[in-house]
Design a protein around this motif. Structure first.
Motif, PDB file in Angstrom:
ATOM      1  N   ARG A  30       0.806  -1.215   0.000  1.00  0.00           N
ATOM      2  CA  ARG A  30       0.000   0.000   0.000  1.00  0.00           C
ATOM      3  C   ARG A  30       0.843   1.271   0.000  1.00  0.00           C
ATOM      4  NH1 ARG A  30      -5.419  -0.835   1.060  1.00  0.00           N
ATOM      5  NH2 ARG A  30      -5.717   1.217   2.005  1.00  0.00           N
ATOM      6  N   LEU A  39      -3.754   7.972 -10.157  1.00  0.00           N
ATOM      7  CA  LEU A  39      -4.645   7.867  -9.012  1.00  0.00           C
ATOM      8  C   LEU A  39      -4.882   9.221  -8.359  1.00  0.00           C
ATOM      9  CD1 LEU A  39      -3.249   4.580  -7.422  1.00  0.00           C
ATOM     10  CD2 LEU A  39      -5.340   4.842  -8.769  1.00  0.00           C
ATOM     11  N   ALA A  90      -8.126  13.841   3.942  1.00  0.00           N
ATOM     12  CA  ALA A  90      -7.548  12.523   4.207  1.00  0.00           C
ATOM     13  C   ALA A  90      -6.330  12.641   5.108  1.00  0.00           C
ATOM     14  CB  ALA A  90      -7.171  11.838   2.895  1.00  0.00           C
ATOM     15  N   SER A 105      -3.036   5.476   1.543  1.00  0.00           N
ATOM     16  CA  SER A 105      -4.145   4.526   1.672  1.00  0.00           C
ATOM     17  C   SER A 105      -5.316   4.951   0.791  1.00  0.00           C
ATOM     18  CB  SER A 105      -4.593   4.424   3.132  1.00  0.00           C
ATOM     19  OG  SER A 105      -3.603   3.806   3.914  1.00  0.00           O
ATOM     20  N   LEU A 106      -5.571   6.263   0.759  1.00  0.00           N
ATOM     21  CA  LEU A 106      -6.635   6.775  -0.101  1.00  0.00           C
ATOM     22  C   LEU A 106      -6.352   6.441  -1.560  1.00  0.00           C
ATOM     23  CD1 LEU A 106      -9.168   8.567  -0.559  1.00  0.00           C
ATOM     24  CD2 LEU A 106      -7.618  10.537  -0.650  1.00  0.00           C
ATOM     25  N   ALA A 132      -4.329   4.006  -2.699  1.00  0.00           N
ATOM     26  CA  ALA A 132      -4.327   2.555  -2.887  1.00  0.00           C
ATOM     27  C   ALA A 132      -5.742   2.011  -3.017  1.00  0.00           C
ATOM     28  CB  ALA A 132      -3.605   1.877  -1.724  1.00  0.00           C
ATOM     29  N   GLU A 133      -6.677   2.620  -2.299  1.00  0.00           N
ATOM     30  CA  GLU A 133      -8.072   2.177  -2.371  1.00  0.00           C
ATOM     31  C   GLU A 133      -8.694   2.412  -3.738  1.00  0.00           C
ATOM     32  OE1 GLU A 133      -9.855   4.346   0.779  1.00  0.00           O
ATOM     33  OE2 GLU A 133      -8.983   3.080   2.367  1.00  0.00           O
ATOM     34  N   GLN A 134      -8.097   3.314  -4.516  1.00  0.00           N
ATOM     35  CA  GLN A 134      -8.642   3.620  -5.838  1.00  0.00           C
ATOM     36  C   GLN A 134      -8.151   2.669  -6.919  1.00  0.00           C
ATOM     37  OE1 GLN A 134      -9.001   7.883  -6.910  1.00  0.00           O
ATOM     38  NE2 GLN A 134      -7.881   8.253  -5.019  1.00  0.00           N
ATOM     39  N   ARG A 135      -7.206   1.809  -6.576  1.00  0.00           N
ATOM     40  CA  ARG A 135      -6.724   0.838  -7.554  1.00  0.00           C
ATOM     41  C   ARG A 135      -7.886  -0.053  -7.992  1.00  0.00           C
ATOM     42  NH1 ARG A 135      -1.163  -0.517  -4.255  1.00  0.00           N
ATOM     43  NH2 ARG A 135       0.240   0.724  -5.546  1.00  0.00           N
TER      44      ARG A 135
END
Length: 230
Positions: free
Chosen positions: A138, A149, A161, A178-179, A181-184
């Motif tokens: 991450r 991203l 964030a 983290s924000l 990585a969550e969009q992957r």
């Protein structure tokens, strides 16, 4: 390659002997609030793309207290940046002595463990880094993936964030990563668009194309790091 296989590979002598790691990182494991934010850039030989990213980010972020280093998955240990890469770095705002003083080194596990952000030049480098240290997944992005991203994250969202992450730069940057990585998987792109082309032993035009892919991504890295320091 598993972590065990990688260690056996290292012990076998197949990897270039790097000797002592130059410019060692400070402090203990990630999470040590006394250690400055650290960015690690990674490519193959550590003589073109990753040192170009390193010296440019260092020029922009080191005055803010951020450490920037680089390494290569198959580094030409001890070699300088190629002359075209040095000139591109200087033209884009890096210090000439920083570009001239680069010495390639091999990517090793401690470097990944100490990095708050691992910024690679291509998907193969990200995969290599994550195989070595899976916990970095991450925190590891290709430069162009990072920029892609970031495209959906405005200043307000980035600030919110970071604020939710905590008060220390490390916690704030971790929240921003983290924000992203969550969009992957949601921010679709052709896979090859996440890579910076390798210009090694190629034409001046290829070096220029490679830099043209990398530099806009570094703008986004600077934006996110500044948000974490705000």
């Amino acid at each position: 390659m598993s972590r065990r296989e990688w260690r056996e590979h290292q012990a076998s002598g197949d990897a270039p002997a790097a000797g002592p790691i130059a410019a060692p990182f400070l402090g203990g494991p990630v999470g040590d609030d006394d250690r400055p934010l650290t960015i690690l850039t990674v490519c193959t030989g550590n003589i073109c793309r990753s040192p170009l990213a390193e010296v440019l980010l260092r020029a922009r972020l080191e005055p803010l207290g951020v450490k920037v280093h680089s390494a290569g998955t198959h580094a030409l240990v001890g070699h300088a940046m190629t002359e075209p890469a040095q000139q591109l770095a200087i033209d884009a705002g890096a210090r000439a002595d920083a570009a001239a003083g680069h010495s390639a080194r091999y990517l090793r596990e401690p470097l990944l463990l100490q990095a708050d952000l691992v910024l690679t030049m291509a998907r193969e480098h990200s995969a290599h880094a994550i195989r070595m240290v899976p916990s970095r997944i991450r925190r590891t992005f290709t430069a162009r993936e990072f920029a892609r991203l970031c495209a959906g994250v405005g200043e307000t969202a980035a600030q919110q964030a970071a604020d939710a992450g905590g008060t220390t730069p490390r916690a704030r940057l971790a929240a921003l990563l983290s924000l992203l990585a969550e969009q992957r998987g949601f921010a679709a792109s052709a896979d090859e668009n996440d890579d910076v082309i390798d210009p090694y032993r190629r034409s001046a035009a290829t070096y220029a194309k490679s830099a043209g892919q990398l530099l806009p991504a570094l703008d986004e890295v600077e934006r996110m790091v500044r948000a974490s320091l705000a």
